[in-house]
Each structure stands twice: as structure tokens, then as C-alpha cells.
Scaffold this motif. Structure first.
Motif, PDB file in Angstrom:
ATOM      1  N   GLU A  88       0.145  -0.786  -0.109  1.00  0.00           N
ATOM      2  CA  GLU A  88      -0.224  -0.011   0.087  1.00  0.00           C
ATOM      3  C   GLU A  88       0.291   1.078   0.310  1.00  0.00           C
ATOM      4  O   GLU A  88       0.599   2.269  -1.131  1.00  0.00           O
ATOM      5  N   MET A  89       1.630   1.077   0.434  1.00  0.00           N
ATOM      6  CA  MET A  89       2.720   2.476   0.470  1.00  0.00           C
ATOM      7  C   MET A  89       3.801   2.905  -0.455  1.00  0.00           C
ATOM      8  O   MET A  89       3.679   4.084  -0.304  1.00  0.00           O
ATOM      9  N   VAL A  90       3.769   1.789  -1.253  1.00  0.00           N
ATOM     10  CA  VAL A  90       4.566   1.489  -2.618  1.00  0.00           C
ATOM     11  C   VAL A  90       3.515   2.394  -3.833  1.00  0.00           C
ATOM     12  O   VAL A  90       3.954   3.403  -4.284  1.00  0.00           O
ATOM     13  N   PHE A  91       2.078   1.628  -3.297  1.00  0.00           N
ATOM     14  CA  PHE A  91       1.184   2.539  -4.070  1.00  0.00           C
ATOM     15  C   PHE A  91       1.101   3.634  -4.167  1.00  0.00           C
ATOM     16  O   PHE A  91       0.878   4.656  -5.290  1.00  0.00           O
ATOM     17  N   VAL A  92       0.762   4.550  -2.763  1.00  0.00           N
ATOM     18  CA  VAL A  92       0.107   5.656  -2.476  1.00  0.00           C
ATOM     19  C   VAL A  92       1.495   6.594  -2.821  1.00  0.00           C
ATOM     20  O   VAL A  92       1.666   7.349  -3.564  1.00  0.00           O
ATOM     21  N   PHE A  93       2.671   5.888  -2.729  1.00  0.00           N
ATOM     22  CA  PHE A  93       4.206   6.600  -3.294  1.00  0.00           C
ATOM     23  C   PHE A  93       4.310   7.006  -4.783  1.00  0.00           C
ATOM     24  O   PHE A  93       4.583   8.669  -5.199  1.00  0.00           O
ATOM     25  N   MET A  94       3.509   6.027  -5.545  1.00  0.00           N
ATOM     26  CA  MET A  94       3.614   5.885  -6.612  1.00  0.00           C
ATOM     27  C   MET A  94       2.620   6.845  -7.129  1.00  0.00           C
ATOM     28  O   MET A  94       3.281   7.074  -8.313  1.00  0.00           O
ATOM     29  N   TYR A  95       1.717   6.821  -6.832  1.00  0.00           N
ATOM     30  CA  TYR A  95       0.277   7.157  -7.612  1.00  0.00           C
ATOM     31  C   TYR A  95       0.359   9.476  -7.235  1.00  0.00           C
ATOM     32  O   TYR A  95      -0.224   9.812  -8.190  1.00  0.00           O
ATOM     33  N   PHE A  96       1.035   9.102  -5.719  1.00  0.00           N
ATOM     34  CA  PHE A  96       0.892  10.499  -4.757  1.00  0.00           C
ATOM     35  C   PHE A  96       1.927  11.045  -5.375  1.00  0.00           C
ATOM     36  O   PHE A  96       2.284  12.470  -4.992  1.00  0.00           O
ATOM     37  N   VAL A  97       3.212  10.874  -5.914  1.00  0.00           N
ATOM     38  CA  VAL A  97       4.649  11.397  -5.527  1.00  0.00           C
ATOM     39  C   VAL A  97       4.912  11.174  -7.023  1.00  0.00           C
ATOM     40  O   VAL A  97       5.375  12.187  -7.604  1.00  0.00           O
TER      41      VAL A  97
END
Length: 156
Positions: free
Chosen positions: A106-115
């Protein structure tokens, strides 16, 4: 003994990154293929487009698809290396690898999608069914979980 530890670290990152990369790109190809009829080569070009722009990625044909594949696996190996490194400092990640892997995905997704995506040459697209499947769901089970379980396997 240091050589054995180095070898195990390399194997954990190699197999974790490979599993993460193959599973993630395969699910993206399936989800976007079903939702929008996107071809596998277009998926790989869309990864390259983040670096060189959409027009250049499409015009580049197989060369930019290969660039996209290379970039995708660079990211996947980086994801595995970060997890491996963090797990050396945070014992919980080894003791509870499944839970840690799901959270890490989930952290990887959030980083990829929002950063990463908003700062790429293409920006972030609209949130769709395929985004939901490949993002929050896919990253938990096909990115974080395999990496965590493989890192634990090679850390024993």
C-alpha cells in the motif's frame, strides 16, 4: 560469514524484485486490457512515457516498450531493496512478513500514485476500475506481499 549475508541479500532482492516486477506488470496488462483494450506494448510504453513523454513513447515503438520494461524492473528491484534494507532495521517486518508486506504494498502504491506519477512527464490519470485493481489491491498482494515473503525466506 559476510559473504553469505551479502549473497542472501542479493538473492532476496533479485527474486523479490523479479516476482514483484513480473506480477505487477502482468496484472496491469490484464486489468487495462480488459477495461480499455490496452495492448501489452502500450502498457510498457506508458511506463517509458513517464520519463520521455507520451508522444515520444508511442512513436518509439518497441524501443520505448523495452525502455518501459527496463524502468519497470528497475523500480521493482528498488522496491525489493528498500524493503530488504528496512527489514534489517525493523524486526517486525521479518516477524510479521505477511502483514508488513501488505502494508508495504500500500505504501508503494501511495508513493507511486501521489508522488512519482504527478511528477512524471505524463502526470496522474483519472482513477478507474483498472487503477483500483492494479493500485491499492494489486500492490498489496502482487508487490508488497511477494517481496516480504521472499525477503523473509532469504533472511533465515
Amino acid at each position: 560469514m559476510a559473504s553469505t549475508s551479502f549473497s542472501r541479500a542479493c538473492l532476496a532482492i533479485l527474486w523479490g524484485g523479479l516476482a514483484c516486477g513480473v506480477l505487477d506488470i502482468a496484472q496491469a496488462m490484464v486489468a487495462w486490457g480488459i477495461q480499455s483494450g490496452v495492448k501489452p506494448m502500450q502498457i510498457l510504453q506508458s511506463v517509458a512515457a513517464g520519463l520521455i513523454g507520451r508522444a515520444a513513447a508511442v512513436q518509439g515503438g518497441m524501443k520505448t516498450a523495452a525502455l518501459g520494461a527496463g524502468l519497470h524492473f528497475f523500480i521493482a528491484f528498488t522496491v525489493a531493496a528498500v524493503y530488504y534494507t528496512a527489514s534489517r532495521w525493523i524486526p517486525f517486518m521479518m516477524k510479521h512478513a505477511a502483514l508488513s508486506g501488505l502494508l508495504y504494498g500500500e505504501m508503494v502504491f501511495v508513493f507511486m500514485y501521489f508522488v512519482v506519477l504527478p511528477n512524471s512527464a505524463t502526470g496522474r490519470g483519472p482513477f478507474s476500475t483498472a487503477t483500483y485493481i492494479t493500485g491499492p489491491i494489486g500492490h498489496m498482494f502482487l508487490v508488497g506481499l511477494p517481496v516480504a515473503l521472499i525477503v523473509r525466506r532469504y533472511s533465515r
